[in-house]
Design an enzyme around this catalytic site. Structure first.
Site, short mmCIF file in Angstrom:
data_model
loop_
_atom_site.label_atom_id
_atom_site.label_comp_id
_atom_site.label_asym_id
_atom_site.label_seq_id
_atom_site.Cartn_x
_atom_site.Cartn_y
_atom_site.Cartn_z
N ASN A 56 0.80 -1.22 0.00
CA ASN A 56 0.00 0.00 0.00
C ASN A 56 0.84 1.27 0.00
OD1 ASN A 56 0.30 -1.50 2.57
ND2 ASN A 56 -0.35 0.42 3.49
N ALA A 86 -13.52 -3.63 -0.70
CA ALA A 86 -14.28 -2.87 -1.70
C ALA A 86 -13.84 -1.42 -1.86
CB ALA A 86 -15.76 -2.91 -1.33
N HIS A 87 -13.59 -0.73 -0.75
CA HIS A 87 -13.39 0.73 -0.88
C HIS A 87 -12.05 1.08 -1.51
CE1 HIS A 87 -10.63 1.80 2.55
NE2 HIS A 87 -11.03 0.63 2.99
N THR A 114 -25.56 -10.43 10.28
CA THR A 114 -26.41 -10.18 9.12
C THR A 114 -25.60 -9.55 8.00
OG1 THR A 114 -28.27 -9.89 10.61
CG2 THR A 114 -28.53 -9.01 8.38
N CYS A 164 6.33 7.30 10.04
CA CYS A 164 7.01 8.08 11.01
C CYS A 164 6.91 9.51 10.58
CB CYS A 164 8.45 7.66 11.02
SG CYS A 164 9.65 8.88 10.96
N1 PLP Z 1 -4.48 -4.43 3.78
C1 PLP Z 1 -3.92 -3.51 2.98
C2 PLP Z 1 -2.80 -3.91 2.08
C3 PLP Z 1 -4.39 -2.20 3.00
O1 PLP Z 1 -3.82 -1.28 2.21
C4 PLP Z 1 -5.44 -1.86 3.88
C5 PLP Z 1 -5.91 -0.45 3.97
O2 PLP Z 1 -5.13 0.47 3.89
C6 PLP Z 1 -6.00 -2.85 4.68
C7 PLP Z 1 -5.49 -4.12 4.60
C8 PLP Z 1 -7.11 -2.55 5.65
O3 PLP Z 1 -8.27 -2.18 4.98
P1 PLP Z 1 -9.56 -1.72 5.82
O4 PLP Z 1 -9.09 -0.64 6.72
O5 PLP Z 1 -10.52 -1.23 4.82
O6 PLP Z 1 -10.06 -2.90 6.56
#
Ligand code: PLP
Length: 396
Positions: A154, A203-204, A241, A330
């Site tokens: 990420n 999803a987001h 649910t 950091c």
């Molecule tokens: N895993 C990765 C690689 C991510 O980039 C993220 C969100 O930044 C997550 C997990 C966690 O996603 P969420 O906060 O939508 O559960």
């Protein structure tokens, strides 16, 4: 892209909901709000939509529908894997890459115990997990219950050799989990289910609603996997649910990102990011790109800006209408070194100058150009401010 979003460069944090996803969400919230577990006609319709959605997700990943569990997002899915693996799968602890998201790292430590979680190092040049290290570890150490390596990071965008890790784990008889939260919706997903035992999606990150995602579990565990317990939802694999509007919104957002569409657009989108990167190094001397030669997501660039702390740049960028990120980090104020940047070989001082820009599917050349110009301008302003205070040589 709508006008107010034209300067949004934080897609790895979250993407704006797409029109199709919003429409699907709204329609389901208005028409199919019934509990899919209830026993009347409308609930039956909701149940059918839910199971159709499960089939659609399974098909995209190449899995049997029984393997798909809908969750509240990637964090829940990752917690579920670690909790189940620690409690119910044989083996000595877990091995996770040194740059996993906290939603993998923290539950791994909590469930297995910190001592029982081994980090798989990352090669700073490629930002990818070190396969030779993994080979040695498999040959020399007791098998863990689980190996977890994300599909794409990420922060840096570096793609991981998850398919190679999966193949090695399969051969060694070790379960493999892939957190594909940043991959799905940006890169083709076919074949993921065949290679990885557990796959996390969210999803987001690709234009669906927040608070919904999925976890793929291995065929062999569909009878026994448990995390949230309570009611019999999700074939008893996950109580609670189901959020049908969220799930249908997620699918709608994914629909216009079919594997073919993603593959066809990737080179062009990557070229926009690359052009920005080349121009940035030229126009803002002293800038360093993190893992410039590595295989990265087409939308992501992490760079170390010259001289001034990243928060000063971010504040000015924000005032000029640009949303970028420091990476999770950091950044001043938090004080903890980022494990990802550490894994990439950045020193503590550099970590405080890191910026991450992550564009989206509709980010244009002119969006990237506007960001470049803003960075150059802000660099000038910051240098001038420092010169005026006598902090930089050569002031006019
Ligand atoms: N895993 C990765 C690689 C991510 O980039 C993220 C969100 O930044 C997550 C997990 C966690 O996603 P969420 O906060 O939508 O559960």
């Amino acid at each position: 892209m709508s006008a107010e979003l034209s300067r949004y460069f934080d897609y790895n944090a979250t993407a704006p909901i797409t029109v199709a996803a919003r429409d699907a969400w709204l329609e389901a919230a208005e028409r199919h709000w019934h509990n899919p577990s209830s026993l009347y006609r409308e609930a039956g319709a909701a149940k059918r939509l839910l199971e159709d959605a499960r089939e659609a997700v399974a098909e995209r990943l190449g899995a049997e529908p029984e393997r798909v569990i809908f969750t509240s997002g990637a964090t829940e899915a990752n917690n579920a894997v670690m909790a189940f693996a620690a409690r119910s799968m044989p083996g000595a602890g877990a091995w996770i890459s040194a740059m996993e998201h906290p939603s993998v790292r923290e539950p791994a430590r909590r469930e297995f115990g910190t001592e029982a979680v081994a980090a798989l190092p990352v090669l700073p040049e490629t930002g990818a997990v070190d396969l030779a290290f993994l080979d040695r570890k498999i040959a020399e150490t007791e098998k863990p219950a689980l190996v977890s390596v994300m599909a794409a990071n990420n922060e840096t965008g570096c793609l991981q050799p998850w398919a190679e890790v999966a193949a090695r784990c399969r051969e060694a008889g070790i379960a493999f989990h892939c957190d594909a939260a940043q991959w799905i919706g940006k890169r083709p997903a076919a074949g993921m289910a065949e290679r990885a035992d557990f796959v996390t999606g969210c999803a987001h990150k690709f234009g669906g609603p927040k608070g919904v995602g999925f976890l793929l579990v291995p065929d062999a565990l569909v009878e026994e996997f448990r995390f949230l317990v309570g009611g019999p939802q999700e074939n008893r694999l996950r109580a609670g649910t189901e959020d049908l509007p969220g799930i249908l919104g997620m699918l709608a957002a994914w629909d216009d990102k079919s594997d073919d569409v993603l593959a066809a657009g990737e080179a062009e989108r990557r070229a926009l990011r690359d052009a920005f990167e080349t121009a940035l190094v030229e126009r803002l001397p002293g800038t360093r790109i993190v893992a410039p030669g590595a295989e990265r997501l087409w939308n992501t660039i992490m760079f170390v800006v010259p001289r001034h702390p990243n928060l000063k740049w971010l504040t000015r960028l924000s005032a000029a209408g640009f949303a970028v990120s420091t990476g999770s980090a950091c950044s001043a104020g938090r004080g903890n070194p980022s494990h990802v940047m550490e894994a990439m070989g950045l020193d503590y001082e550099e970590m405080g100058r890191v910026i991450r820009a992550s564009g989206g599917w509709d980010t244009t050349a002119s969006d990237w150009k506007a960001l470049l110009e803003a960075l150059v301008r802000i660099g000038d302003d910051l240098d001038r401010g420092k010169r005026d205070l006598g902090g930089l040589p050569g002031g006019s």
